[in-house]
Design an enzyme around this catalytic site. Sequence first.
Site, PDB file in Angstrom:
ATOM      1  N   ASN A 199      71.180  70.492-105.388  1.00 42.08           N
ATOM      2  CA  ASN A 199      69.801  70.173-105.725  1.00 42.08           C
ATOM      3  C   ASN A 199      69.673  68.672-105.506  1.00 42.08           C
ATOM      4  O   ASN A 199      70.043  67.877-106.370  1.00 42.08           O
ATOM      5  CB  ASN A 199      69.469  70.550-107.168  1.00 42.08           C
ATOM      6  CG  ASN A 199      68.016  70.306-107.505  1.00 42.08           C
ATOM      7  OD1 ASN A 199      67.316  69.582-106.798  1.00 42.08           O
ATOM      8  ND2 ASN A 199      67.553  70.900-108.592  1.00 42.08           N
ATOM      9  N   TYR A 232      59.758  71.918-114.496  1.00 37.45           N
ATOM     10  CA  TYR A 232      61.204  72.075-114.358  1.00 37.45           C
ATOM     11  C   TYR A 232      61.851  72.888-115.476  1.00 37.45           C
ATOM     12  O   TYR A 232      63.044  73.161-115.426  1.00 37.45           O
ATOM     13  CB  TYR A 232      61.868  70.691-114.279  1.00 37.45           C
ATOM     14  CG  TYR A 232      61.365  69.884-113.109  1.00 37.45           C
ATOM     15  CD1 TYR A 232      61.646  70.268-111.804  1.00 37.45           C
ATOM     16  CD2 TYR A 232      60.578  68.753-113.302  1.00 37.45           C
ATOM     17  CE1 TYR A 232      61.177  69.546-110.717  1.00 37.45           C
ATOM     18  CE2 TYR A 232      60.104  68.022-112.228  1.00 37.45           C
ATOM     19  CZ  TYR A 232      60.402  68.425-110.951  1.00 37.45           C
ATOM     20  OH  TYR A 232      59.926  67.717-109.885  1.00 37.45           O
ATOM     21  N   GLU A 247      71.023  75.075-100.739  1.00 36.50           N
ATOM     22  CA  GLU A 247      69.978  74.220-101.317  1.00 36.50           C
ATOM     23  C   GLU A 247      69.345  74.956-102.495  1.00 36.50           C
ATOM     24  O   GLU A 247      69.021  76.142-102.386  1.00 36.50           O
ATOM     25  CB  GLU A 247      68.928  73.922-100.257  1.00 36.50           C
ATOM     26  CG  GLU A 247      67.763  73.102-100.760  1.00 36.50           C
ATOM     27  CD  GLU A 247      66.675  72.941 -99.700  1.00 36.50           C
ATOM     28  OE1 GLU A 247      66.018  71.879 -99.726  1.00 36.50           O
ATOM     29  OE2 GLU A 247      66.464  73.848 -98.880  1.00 36.50           O
ATOM     30  N   HIS A 273      66.412  74.585-105.804  1.00 40.01           N
ATOM     31  CA  HIS A 273      65.313  73.888-106.487  1.00 40.01           C
ATOM     32  C   HIS A 273      64.875  74.707-107.687  1.00 40.01           C
ATOM     33  O   HIS A 273      64.786  75.942-107.599  1.00 40.01           O
ATOM     34  CB  HIS A 273      64.114  73.679-105.559  1.00 40.01           C
ATOM     35  CG  HIS A 273      64.437  72.820-104.389  1.00 40.01           C
ATOM     36  ND1 HIS A 273      64.565  71.459-104.495  1.00 40.01           N
ATOM     37  CD2 HIS A 273      64.683  73.138-103.103  1.00 40.01           C
ATOM     38  CE1 HIS A 273      64.870  70.961-103.308  1.00 40.01           C
ATOM     39  NE2 HIS A 273      64.959  71.961-102.451  1.00 40.01           N
ATOM     40  N   ARG A 277      61.833  65.970-118.722  1.00 43.31           N
ATOM     41  CA  ARG A 277      60.984  65.540-117.610  1.00 43.31           C
ATOM     42  C   ARG A 277      60.124  66.712-117.133  1.00 43.31           C
ATOM     43  O   ARG A 277      60.643  67.711-116.636  1.00 43.31           O
ATOM     44  CB  ARG A 277      61.841  65.043-116.454  1.00 43.31           C
ATOM     45  CG  ARG A 277      61.026  64.679-115.237  1.00 43.31           C
ATOM     46  CD  ARG A 277      61.904  64.299-114.062  1.00 43.31           C
ATOM     47  NE  ARG A 277      61.063  64.066-112.908  1.00 43.31           N
ATOM     48  CZ  ARG A 277      61.363  64.484-111.695  1.00 43.31           C
ATOM     49  NH1 ARG A 277      62.464  65.146-111.465  1.00 43.31           N
ATOM     50  NH2 ARG A 277      60.534  64.245-110.703  1.00 43.31           N
ATOM     51  N   ALA A 297      64.472  64.541-105.110  1.00 42.66           N
ATOM     52  CA  ALA A 297      63.555  63.917-104.150  1.00 42.66           C
ATOM     53  C   ALA A 297      64.222  63.575-102.824  1.00 42.66           C
ATOM     54  O   ALA A 297      63.547  63.487-101.795  1.00 42.66           O
ATOM     55  CB  ALA A 297      62.941  62.664-104.767  1.00 42.66           C
ATOM     56  N   ARG A 334      53.903  73.060-104.363  1.00 49.96           N
ATOM     57  CA  ARG A 334      53.620  71.759-104.947  1.00 49.96           C
ATOM     58  C   ARG A 334      52.977  70.829-103.917  1.00 49.96           C
ATOM     59  O   ARG A 334      52.412  71.281-102.929  1.00 49.96           O
ATOM     60  CB  ARG A 334      54.914  71.187-105.535  1.00 49.96           C
ATOM     61  CG  ARG A 334      55.449  72.139-106.626  1.00 49.96           C
ATOM     62  CD  ARG A 334      56.585  71.613-107.396  1.00 49.96           C
ATOM     63  NE  ARG A 334      56.267  70.347-108.022  1.00 49.96           N
ATOM     64  CZ  ARG A 334      57.178  69.452-108.347  1.00 49.96           C
ATOM     65  NH1 ARG A 334      58.456  69.684-108.114  1.00 49.96           N
ATOM     66  NH2 ARG A 334      56.837  68.319-108.907  1.00 49.96           N
ATOM     67  N   PRO A 342      68.672  62.697-107.879  1.00 50.98           N
ATOM     68  CA  PRO A 342      67.956  61.795-108.785  1.00 50.98           C
ATOM     69  C   PRO A 342      67.049  62.501-109.781  1.00 50.98           C
ATOM     70  O   PRO A 342      66.396  63.484-109.458  1.00 50.98           O
ATOM     71  CB  PRO A 342      67.141  60.904-107.843  1.00 50.98           C
ATOM     72  CG  PRO A 342      67.055  61.643-106.566  1.00 50.98           C
ATOM     73  CD  PRO A 342      68.289  62.480-106.488  1.00 50.98           C
ATOM     74  N   ASN A 343      67.083  61.963-110.979  1.00 51.32           N
ATOM     75  CA  ASN A 343      66.233  62.365-112.098  1.00 51.32           C
ATOM     76  C   ASN A 343      66.603  63.702-112.727  1.00 51.32           C
ATOM     77  O   ASN A 343      66.010  64.091-113.728  1.00 51.32           O
ATOM     78  CB  ASN A 343      64.746  62.346-111.714  1.00 51.32           C
ATOM     79  CG  ASN A 343      64.308  60.981-111.263  1.00 51.32           C
ATOM     80  OD1 ASN A 343      64.569  59.991-111.941  1.00 51.32           O
ATOM     81  ND2 ASN A 343      63.676  60.906-110.108  1.00 51.32           N
TER      82      ASN A 343
END
Length: 153
Positions: free
Chosen positions: A85, A33, A109, A111, A28, A88, A118, A20-21
Amino acid sequence: MSLIPTNPVPKNLVYVLNGPNLNLLGTREPEIYGHDTLDDIAGQLEDRARELGLEIDMRQSNHEGHLVDWLHEAQAQAARAVILNAGAFTHTSIAIHDAIKSVRTPVIEVHLSSPHAREEFRHHSYVGRAARGTIAGFGALSYLLALEAAARF
């Protein structure tokens, strides 16, 4: 629907799945990012994949079930690896965790940012508990590093 391929894909295929996103990359929160869009990252991956003798199948969805289905599909297609990735969903999805555990295809995985640098809620990763490894915090380079790892499976 059968998940057994009738024409198996060569083991040089790497799925690159985005949650998502991530369709909003480049606009964003670029301070977190970066400025690369998902299309920019896809182009970089395609160039490097060609050099490594690999093919990528890059996808993005804001829906958890699509990611689960694509993980199953990666195994059915005898993919070399999945670069994931999960956005969330990394921190919330037991379904994605279980899908990773259910398939033999190695999952890496990825990111863009470092989740541990964070907010506290980002420190836990259901994906990371099931994945073969994690690459985080290097922006778009995280994807390329994951591709390098996938080439060695």
